[in-house]
Design a protein around this motif. Sequence first.
Motif, PDB file in Angstrom:
ATOM      1  N   LEU A 186       0.765  -1.333  -0.017  1.00 58.46           N
ATOM      2  CA  LEU A 186      -0.208  -0.141   0.060  1.00 58.46           C
ATOM      3  C   LEU A 186       0.844   1.323   0.055  1.00 58.46           C
ATOM      4  CD1 LEU A 186      -2.790   1.550   0.278  1.00 58.46           C
ATOM      5  CD2 LEU A 186      -2.602   1.169   2.531  1.00 58.46           C
ATOM      6  N   HIS A 187       0.768   2.205  -1.046  1.00 54.71           N
ATOM      7  CA  HIS A 187       1.431   3.387  -1.296  1.00 54.71           C
ATOM      8  C   HIS A 187       0.810   4.490  -0.706  1.00 54.71           C
ATOM      9  CE1 HIS A 187       4.757   1.363  -4.074  1.00 54.71           C
ATOM     10  NE2 HIS A 187       3.458   0.624  -4.407  1.00 54.71           N
ATOM     11  N   ILE A 188       1.046   5.160   0.460  1.00 57.27           N
ATOM     12  CA  ILE A 188       0.370   6.354   0.711  1.00 57.27           C
ATOM     13  C   ILE A 188       1.161   7.511   0.812  1.00 57.27           C
ATOM     14  CG2 ILE A 188      -0.801   7.282   3.121  1.00 57.27           C
ATOM     15  CD1 ILE A 188      -1.282   4.564   4.027  1.00 57.27           C
ATOM     16  N   TYR A 189       0.699   8.705   0.323  1.00 55.94           N
ATOM     17  CA  TYR A 189       1.386   9.947   0.060  1.00 55.94           C
ATOM     18  C   TYR A 189       0.492  11.090   0.118  1.00 55.94           C
ATOM     19  CZ  TYR A 189      -0.300  10.339  -4.751  1.00 55.94           C
ATOM     20  OH  TYR A 189      -1.079  10.279  -5.967  1.00 55.94           O
ATOM     21  N   GLY A 190       1.004  12.133   0.307  1.00 55.81           N
ATOM     22  CA  GLY A 190       0.376  13.473   0.477  1.00 55.81           C
ATOM     23  C   GLY A 190       0.355  14.389  -0.819  1.00 55.81           C
ATOM     24  N   GLU A 191      -0.773  14.885  -0.934  1.00 55.46           N
ATOM     25  CA  GLU A 191      -0.830  15.555  -2.142  1.00 55.46           C
ATOM     26  C   GLU A 191      -0.208  16.984  -1.923  1.00 55.46           C
ATOM     27  OE1 GLU A 191      -5.162  14.981  -4.444  1.00 55.46           O
ATOM     28  OE2 GLU A 191      -5.279  15.968  -2.358  1.00 55.46           O
ATOM     29  N   LEU A 192       0.478  17.379  -0.596  1.00 53.47           N
ATOM     30  CA  LEU A 192       0.891  18.555  -0.587  1.00 53.47           C
ATOM     31  C   LEU A 192       2.384  18.250  -0.183  1.00 53.47           C
ATOM     32  CD1 LEU A 192      -1.795  20.654   1.493  1.00 53.47           C
ATOM     33  CD2 LEU A 192      -1.254  20.708  -1.040  1.00 53.47           C
ATOM     34  N   ASP A 193       2.848  17.045  -0.558  1.00 55.81           N
ATOM     35  CA  ASP A 193       4.345  16.737   0.054  1.00 55.81           C
ATOM     36  C   ASP A 193       5.177  17.295  -0.780  1.00 55.81           C
ATOM     37  OD1 ASP A 193       6.725  15.375   0.605  1.00 55.81           O
ATOM     38  OD2 ASP A 193       5.408  13.610   0.936  1.00 55.81           O
ATOM     39  N   THR A 194       5.967  18.137  -0.350  1.00 56.18           N
ATOM     40  CA  THR A 194       6.998  18.722  -0.949  1.00 56.18           C
ATOM     41  C   THR A 194       8.309  18.206  -0.997  1.00 56.18           C
ATOM     42  OG1 THR A 194       7.538  20.535   0.813  1.00 56.18           O
ATOM     43  CG2 THR A 194       5.985  21.285  -0.968  1.00 56.18           C
TER      44      THR A 194
ATOM     45  N   LYS B 269       2.737  -2.365  -9.523  1.00 55.99           N
ATOM     46  CA  LYS B 269       1.534  -2.219  -9.535  1.00 55.99           C
ATOM     47  C   LYS B 269       0.493  -3.349  -9.436  1.00 55.99           C
ATOM     48  CE  LYS B 269       1.631  -1.292 -14.379  1.00 55.99           C
ATOM     49  NZ  LYS B 269       1.231  -0.114 -15.421  1.00 55.99           N
ATOM     50  N   ASP B 270       0.889  -4.600  -9.890  1.00 58.87           N
ATOM     51  CA  ASP B 270       0.170  -5.815  -9.949  1.00 58.87           C
ATOM     52  C   ASP B 270       0.054  -6.393  -8.689  1.00 58.87           C
ATOM     53  OD1 ASP B 270       0.041  -5.681 -12.637  1.00 58.87           O
ATOM     54  OD2 ASP B 270       1.333  -7.269 -12.999  1.00 58.87           O
ATOM     55  N   ASN B 271       0.855  -5.771  -7.520  1.00 53.89           N
ATOM     56  CA  ASN B 271       0.637  -6.254  -6.201  1.00 53.89           C
ATOM     57  C   ASN B 271       0.341  -4.992  -5.164  1.00 53.89           C
ATOM     58  OD1 ASN B 271       3.352  -5.715  -6.047  1.00 53.89           O
ATOM     59  ND2 ASN B 271       3.863  -6.952  -4.290  1.00 53.89           N
ATOM     60  N   SER B 272      -0.114  -4.146  -5.760  1.00 52.16           N
ATOM     61  CA  SER B 272      -0.272  -2.632  -5.086  1.00 52.16           C
ATOM     62  C   SER B 272      -1.631  -1.915  -4.871  1.00 52.16           C
ATOM     63  CB  SER B 272       0.919  -1.685  -5.434  1.00 52.16           C
ATOM     64  OG  SER B 272       2.293  -1.978  -5.159  1.00 52.16           O
ATOM     65  N   ASP B 273      -1.652  -1.244  -3.945  1.00 55.57           N
ATOM     66  CA  ASP B 273      -2.791  -0.195  -3.794  1.00 55.57           C
ATOM     67  C   ASP B 273      -2.301   1.179  -3.536  1.00 55.57           C
ATOM     68  OD1 ASP B 273      -5.379  -1.874  -4.221  1.00 55.57           O
ATOM     69  OD2 ASP B 273      -4.139  -2.974  -2.295  1.00 55.57           O
ATOM     70  N   ILE B 274      -2.821   2.070  -3.855  1.00 59.03           N
ATOM     71  CA  ILE B 274      -2.475   3.396  -3.633  1.00 59.03           C
ATOM     72  C   ILE B 274      -3.488   4.449  -2.955  1.00 59.03           C
ATOM     73  CG2 ILE B 274      -2.991   4.270  -5.938  1.00 59.03           C
ATOM     74  CD1 ILE B 274      -0.084   5.825  -5.806  1.00 59.03           C
ATOM     75  N   LEU B 275      -3.086   5.120  -2.063  1.00 56.36           N
ATOM     76  CA  LEU B 275      -4.047   5.996  -1.140  1.00 56.36           C
ATOM     77  C   LEU B 275      -3.300   7.545  -1.030  1.00 56.36           C
ATOM     78  CD1 LEU B 275      -6.228   6.551   0.837  1.00 56.36           C
ATOM     79  CD2 LEU B 275      -4.825   5.355   2.364  1.00 56.36           C
ATOM     80  N   LYS B 276      -4.044   8.488  -1.384  1.00 52.36           N
ATOM     81  CA  LYS B 276      -3.662   9.876  -1.440  1.00 52.36           C
ATOM     82  C   LYS B 276      -4.384  10.238  -0.214  1.00 52.36           C
ATOM     83  CE  LYS B 276      -4.936  10.895  -5.609  1.00 52.36           C
ATOM     84  NZ  LYS B 276      -5.193  11.799  -6.852  1.00 52.36           N
ATOM     85  N   HIS B 277      -3.684  11.140   0.602  1.00 53.03           N
ATOM     86  CA  HIS B 277      -4.263  12.052   1.590  1.00 53.03           C
ATOM     87  C   HIS B 277      -3.846  13.736   1.348  1.00 53.03           C
ATOM     88  CE1 HIS B 277      -0.451  13.085   3.995  1.00 53.03           C
ATOM     89  NE2 HIS B 277      -0.093  11.876   3.719  1.00 53.03           N
ATOM     90  N   PRO B 278      -4.698  14.290   1.842  1.00 58.30           N
ATOM     91  CA  PRO B 278      -4.584  15.636   1.550  1.00 58.30           C
ATOM     92  C   PRO B 278      -3.627  16.550   2.537  1.00 58.30           C
ATOM     93  CG  PRO B 278      -6.538  15.471   2.821  1.00 58.30           C
ATOM     94  CD  PRO B 278      -6.093  14.179   2.714  1.00 58.30           C
ATOM     95  N   GLY B 279      -2.567  15.929   2.599  1.00 57.45           N
ATOM     96  CA  GLY B 279      -1.732  16.710   3.535  1.00 57.45           C
ATOM     97  C   GLY B 279      -0.282  16.529   2.723  1.00 57.45           C
ATOM     98  N   GLY B 280       0.814  16.880   3.946  1.00 53.97           N
ATOM     99  CA  GLY B 280       2.208  16.785   3.511  1.00 53.97           C
ATOM    100  C   GLY B 280       3.054  15.860   3.852  1.00 53.97           C
ATOM    101  N   HIS B 281       4.306  16.037   4.107  1.00 52.17           N
ATOM    102  CA  HIS B 281       5.329  14.701   4.185  1.00 52.17           C
ATOM    103  C   HIS B 281       5.316  14.373   5.730  1.00 52.17           C
ATOM    104  CE1 HIS B 281       8.980  12.603   2.842  1.00 52.17           C
ATOM    105  NE2 HIS B 281       9.398  12.858   3.899  1.00 52.17           N
ATOM    106  N   PHE B 282       4.192  13.615   6.136  1.00 48.78           N
ATOM    107  CA  PHE B 282       3.928  13.088   7.399  1.00 48.78           C
ATOM    108  C   PHE B 282       3.004  11.796   7.193  1.00 48.78           C
ATOM    109  CE2 PHE B 282       0.811  16.421   7.051  1.00 48.78           C
ATOM    110  CZ  PHE B 282      -0.284  15.801   7.246  1.00 48.78           C
ATOM    111  N   VAL B 283       3.246  11.008   8.148  1.00 47.30           N
ATOM    112  CA  VAL B 283       2.204   9.829   8.502  1.00 47.30           C
ATOM    113  C   VAL B 283       1.052  10.689   9.046  1.00 47.30           C
ATOM    114  CG1 VAL B 283       1.851   7.697   9.476  1.00 47.30           C
ATOM    115  CG2 VAL B 283       4.269   8.254   8.836  1.00 47.30           C
ATOM    116  N   PRO B 284      -0.013  10.302   8.293  1.00 44.46           N
ATOM    117  CA  PRO B 284      -1.225  11.005   8.779  1.00 44.46           C
ATOM    118  C   PRO B 284      -1.827  10.213   9.877  1.00 44.46           C
ATOM    119  CG  PRO B 284      -1.765   9.807   6.716  1.00 44.46           C
ATOM    120  CD  PRO B 284      -0.514   9.782   6.976  1.00 44.46           C
ATOM    121  N   ASN B 285      -2.155  10.793  11.010  1.00 51.03           N
ATOM    122  CA  ASN B 285      -2.699  10.261  12.182  1.00 51.03           C
ATOM    123  C   ASN B 285      -4.154  10.394  12.389  1.00 51.03           C
ATOM    124  OD1 ASN B 285      -1.500   8.966  14.608  1.00 51.03           O
ATOM    125  ND2 ASN B 285      -1.571  10.856  15.836  1.00 51.03           N
ATOM    126  N   SER B 286      -4.948  10.697  11.622  1.00 48.92           N
ATOM    127  CA  SER B 286      -6.387  10.977  11.699  1.00 48.92           C
ATOM    128  C   SER B 286      -6.991   9.675  11.793  1.00 48.92           C
ATOM    129  CB  SER B 286      -6.866  11.754  10.746  1.00 48.92           C
ATOM    130  OG  SER B 286      -7.144  10.876   9.293  1.00 48.92           O
TER     131      SER B 286
END
Length: 280
Positions: free
Chosen positions: A199-207, A222-239
């Motif tokens: 699972l690839h997770i990244y922030g849309e505002l990551d600079t 991609k054949d063994n992956s999923d991807i998730l965006k979050h509306p933040g920056g360069h951090f592990v989202p804690n919500s």
Amino acid sequence: MPPKKEIKFKGKILFLHGYTQSSSVFYAKTSALRKKLLKLNYKSVYLNGPTKLTPADLPSTDSLSKFNTVISDDEETNYRSWWIKPHNTNDGIDLSEPVAEIKKYIGEGEIIQDNDLVQEAESDEERRLPIVGIIGFSQGAALAGLLSHKFKDLFGVDSLKFVILYSGFKIDTSEKSGNAKYKDYYPADNGESDQFKILHIYGELDTVVHEDRVLSLYEITKDNSDILKHPGGHFVPNSKLMVDQATNWIVHIMENKQEISKPEDDLDSLMDMMDGLGKA
């Protein structure tokens, strides 16, 4: 006082911190995720990168904040990395030390100690627990993404089921980069033959790690992956929403369910919850 309930762990998850962080920093920044994993009966193990950075190795204070690192006024710091960046780039890197440290933990249960994080020695039963997952952030995610395809060959572990990469990226393995020896560490079949999911997770505002760098790793897995965006920056989202997304994905993987909902489909819900996002 009633006795403390003994947890019957299902397996262990290795946590690999980011550049200029440490196991104690990553422990603090993944608190919500770690607590949720504990409720799911997984033991989290935080490893330290082998390189202790000197003041000359560190970026500016402003850059450190971008790396989601705690800024310290102490003369003695514990900023670490998984590899040294020659000429301040990821070209010509040497991964022998991080591989050796991971081997040392897997084989002997030894980790580089962090004075700010006391991790008790594992019992014999805990030592025998299978390593079912890896969770990495930034440089630690890049390392996890590089090693996971060859995890069994490198470490003799065939229990790996999932890898979560927060702000992960692909290392340049072209001849000119000086990293060509690591080219076959990445799958040649887009991950189709791998027995674990990513699972690839990244922030849309990551600079720090931009979307194209994340996608460069996603595209070759991609054949063994999923991807998730979050509306933040360069951090592990804690919500709660983001933690639930990640842990629900793990539950799906561990229960061998074939149909896994694509996390990116929930971006509208994530945007609605943006106010609830906290830096992990």
